[in-house]
Design a protein around this motif. Structure first.
Motif, short mmCIF file in Angstrom:
data_model
loop_
_atom_site.label_atom_id
_atom_site.label_comp_id
_atom_site.label_asym_id
_atom_site.label_seq_id
_atom_site.Cartn_x
_atom_site.Cartn_y
_atom_site.Cartn_z
N ASN A 1 47.19 32.88 31.99
CA ASN A 1 45.77 33.14 31.73
C ASN A 1 44.92 31.91 32.02
N LYS B 1 44.94 31.23 36.01
CA LYS B 1 44.04 32.13 36.74
C LYS B 1 42.63 31.57 36.79
N LYS B 2 42.24 30.82 35.77
CA LYS B 2 40.90 30.23 35.75
C LYS B 2 40.83 28.95 36.58
N GLU B 3 41.97 28.27 36.73
CA GLU B 3 41.99 26.94 37.35
C GLU B 3 42.35 26.95 38.83
#
Length: 620
Positions: A335, A338-340
Motif C-alpha cells: 500500500n 503504490k504511493k511511492e
C-alpha cells in the motif's frame, strides 16, 4: 515334571504381574496456564533432535503441564481448537483436522537420539509422541508421550533444570531456544566454576549437534547461532549470556568460554510482565495467524509467529510459494509502495516477489535447504526484515534499478530467472546500499548506483594477520591497528590535499566505529571493547584486497574536502552535514566491497561512455 499352565492361566498371570498404573489425565483447561518446565540436564544437554521453532515451543508447553506431584507421565487431553492455537494455526479454517494430523505427524516422526546411558557406550533413540488419538465426534485430541521421557520429566530429585517457558515465547530463532535451555542447565556449573576461578567451556562441534546447526563455518555459527541467541536472551529473560573464543586449532575455533549470569529477581519478573503484555497485544494485532475469540483468556498463549511487516519468515515457507508470496507482500507494505513507485517500478517489484517465492524452496547446486527453504535466501531476507523492520525500504531502493537495468538484462540471458535470482541474492546481501535512512530526495542520493557483481569473501580463517578484539583496547591501539593495513606512503603520493584531509577524518571515524558501543544498536556485537560488526567487515576487506588501502583511498576520493563540503553545504535539505558524513562513513565501513567496486565501475563507466561502449557489457 512341572505342570504346564493353561493359556487362560498364563494370560491371567501376565495381567496380574504387569498391570499398568492408572495414568494421570492432564487437561488443557486445568493445566494450560502452567509455564514452569522441569527437565533433566541429560535431556537438555545430550538430546539431539530437529524441531522447528513453533514445535519446540509447543513441546515445552506440553512439558509445563506436568506437575511436580505427578508420579507418571500424564495423558494429555485438549480440544482440537486449543491444540491448533498452540501450534499457531488458524482453528477456524476448513481443514482443521488435516492441520492437527500434520502437526502431530511432524512431531511424532522427529527422532530424538544420543541420550547416553551413563557409564556405557549405549545410545537411546526414541520419538516424542508415543500415541495420539483424534476424535472428530467430540473434537478432542489425546497425546501420550514416550515412556522413555519419564525419568527426564517426572519426580526429578537432582541434576535437573527449572525454567519458565514464558521467556522463550517471543524468540524468533530456533537456536535461541536451545541456547537458552543449555544456559539454564549449565548455570549452576558456571557459577561453581566462576567461584573456583575456572571458565565454563563449550566444544563447538558438540554445540552444533546440540542446537542442530549444520554449518561448520565459525563466522556463520557466531552470527546465526550465538549472536542471535545473545540478542534474544539478554535483556529479555532471567539470565545474561556472553561468550568468547577460548581455544583454536591453527586458526579454527574449536572451543568457546561462556558466561551465564543471573539477573536481578526484580528485573526477571519485569521481563516476564513485558513478554505477557506483548503477547496480549499480538493477539489483538491485525493479520495474526488466528482470530482468538477467547481474547480475555489469559491461559491461552500464542506459539506461532505473527504475520506483520517487522516479523521474520520461517524456512518452511520455502515449500509453499503462494503463502511465501503473501508473506513477502505483507513485509513489502505494498500500500505504501503504490504511493511511492511508478507503474513500471511496481511491476518490477511484482516480478522480484514472484521470483523470490518460486525459487526459495528449490534445491540448486550446493545450496542448503532447512525445513524446505533455501538457507542463504531466508537468512538474507530475514536480516533485512529484522534490521529494517520489514522489506519496504529495500524494495523501494531497488525498484528503479530493476526497471532500468536488471530485468532488461535478464531478458537477454539464456536463463533469465537464474540471473534474476542471483541479482536478488546479491542485492539482499548488500541491502544497506538501498535502505539508507537519508531522504531519497537529497541530491547526494540521486546519483545512480552502478550495478556490479560484489563477491563478499567468507572470513578466511587461514589469514593470521587480521584485526582482533584486543586491538580495540584503546583508541590509540585501534588507530595503529588500522594503519598497519594502510599503505600511507602510497596514499601520500596519490591523494590531493583535500583528499588527505578527508583521509585523516575517515581514519578517526573508523577508529570510533570499531570501538563504538551504542546500547541497543550495537547489542550483541561487542567483544571486549571491540565492535565485531566493523572488525569483521574490515577483515573481509583485508582478506579480499590484502590491505585496507583500496578502501581508504576510495573513501578519500569520494569525500574529497575540496569538493564534498561545498556540495553538501549548498543543499538546503541537509540540516546536519557532519551527521550525514558520519552516517555515510559508517555505511561504507560495513560494506567495503560495494564502495570500492562501485567506484571502479563508475570509473570504467566513464571510460566506456567516452569510447561509446555500453557499460552493461562489462558484466555479461
Amino acid at each position: 515334571m512341572a505342570k504346564r499352565n493353561s493359556a487362560a492361566e498364563f494370560s491371567s498371570l501376565v495381567a496380574t504381574d504387569y498391570e499398568e498404573p492408572e495414568q494421570t489425565v492432564a487437561t488443557y483447561g486445568e493445566r494450560g496456564n502452567q509455564t514452569v518446565v522441569r527437565k533433566s540436564n541429560e535431556l537438555i544437554q545430550n538430546a539431539m533432535y530437529n524441531l522447528t521453532l513453533s514445535q519446540q515451543k509447543l513441546m515445552l508447553h506440553i512439558f509445563a503441564m506436568i506437575k511436580p506431584s505427578d508420579t507418571e507421565l500424564p495423558r494429555y487431553e485438549m480440544s482440537i481448537y486449543e491444540f491448533l492455537k498452540l501450534c499457531g494455526v488458524d482453528p477456524h479454517n476448513g481443514s482443521m483436522y488435516n492441520q492437527v494430523k500434520k502437526n502431530i505427524s511432524e512431531i511424532a516422526n522427529t527422532p530424538v537420539q544420543w541420550i547416553r546411558i551413563e557409564g556405557t557406550q549405549k545410545i537411546t533413540m526414541f520419538r516424542w509422541i508415543n500415541e495420539s488419538t483424534i476424535d472428530k465426534g467430540t473434537g478432542k485430541i489425546t497425546l501420550t508421550l514416550s515412556p522413555l521421557l519419564k525419568p527426564h520429566l517426572i519426580q526429578l530429585k537432582e541434576f535437573y533444570t527449572t525454567m519458565d517457558v514464558t521467556y522463550i515465547m517471543l524468540m524468533k530463532s530456533q537456536y535461541s531456544v536451545r541456547i537458552y535451555e543449555l544456559c539454564k542447565s549449565y548455570q549452576n556449573l558456571y557459577l561453581k566454576n566462576k567461584e573456583a576461578g575456572k571458565p565454563l567451556v563449550w566444544d563447538i562441534d558438540n554445540l552444533r549437534k546440540q542446537v542442530d546447526c549444520s554449518a561448520t563455518n565459525w563466522a556463520h555459527i557466531r552470527r546465526t547461532v550465538l549472536d542471535k541467541a545473545k540478542s534474544e536472551i539478554n535483556g529479555h529473560t532471567d539470565i545474561l549470556f556472553d561468550y568468547a573464543v577460548y581455544k583454536k586449532a591453527k586458526s579454527k575455533v574449536i572451543e568457546i568460554s561462556v558466561q551465564i549470569e543471573p539477573v536481578e529477581q526484580k528485573e526477571a519478573a519485569q521481563n516476564l510482565t513485558d513478554i505477557t503484555s506483548m503477547i496480549s497485544k499480538r493477539k489483538k494485532r491485525k493479520g495474526k495467524l488466528y482470530d482468538d475469540s477467547d481474547a480475555n483468556d489469559s491461559s491461552v498463549l500464542s506459539f506461532g509467529y505473527v504475520s506483520s511487516p517487522e516479523t521474520t519468515i520461517p524456512y518452511s515457507f520455502g515449500q509453499k510459494p503462494a503463502e511465501l508470496k503473501e508473506e513477502i507482500l505483507v513485509r513489502a507494505e505494498m500500500n505504501l509502495l503504490k504511493k511511492e513507485l511508478s507503474i513500471s517500478e511496481l511491476e518490477a517489484v511484482n516480478v522480484i516477489i514472484d521470483t523470490m517465492a518460486n525459487m526459495a524452496g528449490k534445491a540448486r547446486g550446493k545450496n542448503t535447504l532447512i525445513d524446505g527453504g533455501d538457507q542463504q535466501f531466508f537468512e538474507a531476507m530475514n536480516e533485512i526484515i529484522f534490521e529494517c523492520k520489514g522489506l519496504h525500504k529495500w524494495f523501494a531502493g531497488i525498484a528503479g534499478r530493476y526497471v532500468k537495468t536488471v530485468i532488461p538484462t535478464a531478458k537477454t540471458k539464456a536463463s533469465p530467472v537464474l540471473y534474476l535470482w542471483k541479482s536478488i541474492l546479491d542485492d539482499m546481501g548488500n541491502y544497506r546500499l538501498y535502505t539508507s535512512c537519508m531522504d531519497k530526495d537529497d541530491d547526494h542520493y540521486n546519483e545512480d548506483v552502478v550495478e556490479a557483481h560484489f563477491v563478499e569473501a567468507e572470513e578466511d580463517e587461514a589469514v593470521a594477520d587480521m584485526l582482533v578484539p584486543k586491538d580495540a583496547d584503546t583508541k590509540k591501539s585501534m588507530a595503529q591497528a588500522l594503519q598497519r593495513f594502510i599503505d600511507e606512503k602510497e596514499l601520500e603520493e596519490k591523494l590531493t590535499a583535500g583528499q588527505k584531509e578527508a583521509y585523516e577524518d575517515i581514519l578517526h571515524l573508523a577508529t570510533y566505529f570499531c570501538r563504538r558501543n551504542v546500547k541497543s544498536k550495537d547489542e550483541g556485537m561487542m567483544e571486549g571493547k571491540a565492535n565485531m560488526q566493523f572488525l569483521n567487515s574490515l577483515n573481509k576487506c583485508i582478506a579480499k584486497y590484502g590491505s585496507l588501502t583500496p578502501l581508504f583511498e576510495t573513501l578519500s576520493v569520494i569525500y574529497d574536502y575540496d569538493t564534498y563540503w561545498k556540495k553538501v553545504n549548498r543543499n538546503d535539505k541537509i540540516r546536519n552535514p557532519k551527521l550525514l558524513f558520519q552516517s555515510e562513513i559508517e555505511q561504507s565501513l560495513l560494506m567495503p566491497f560495494s564502495v570500492v567496486e562501485n567506484q571502479k565501475a563508475r570509473t570504467q563507466t566513464s571510460t566506456k561512455k567516452e569510447t561509446g561502449t555500453d557499460w552493461l557489457s562489462m558484466f555479461d
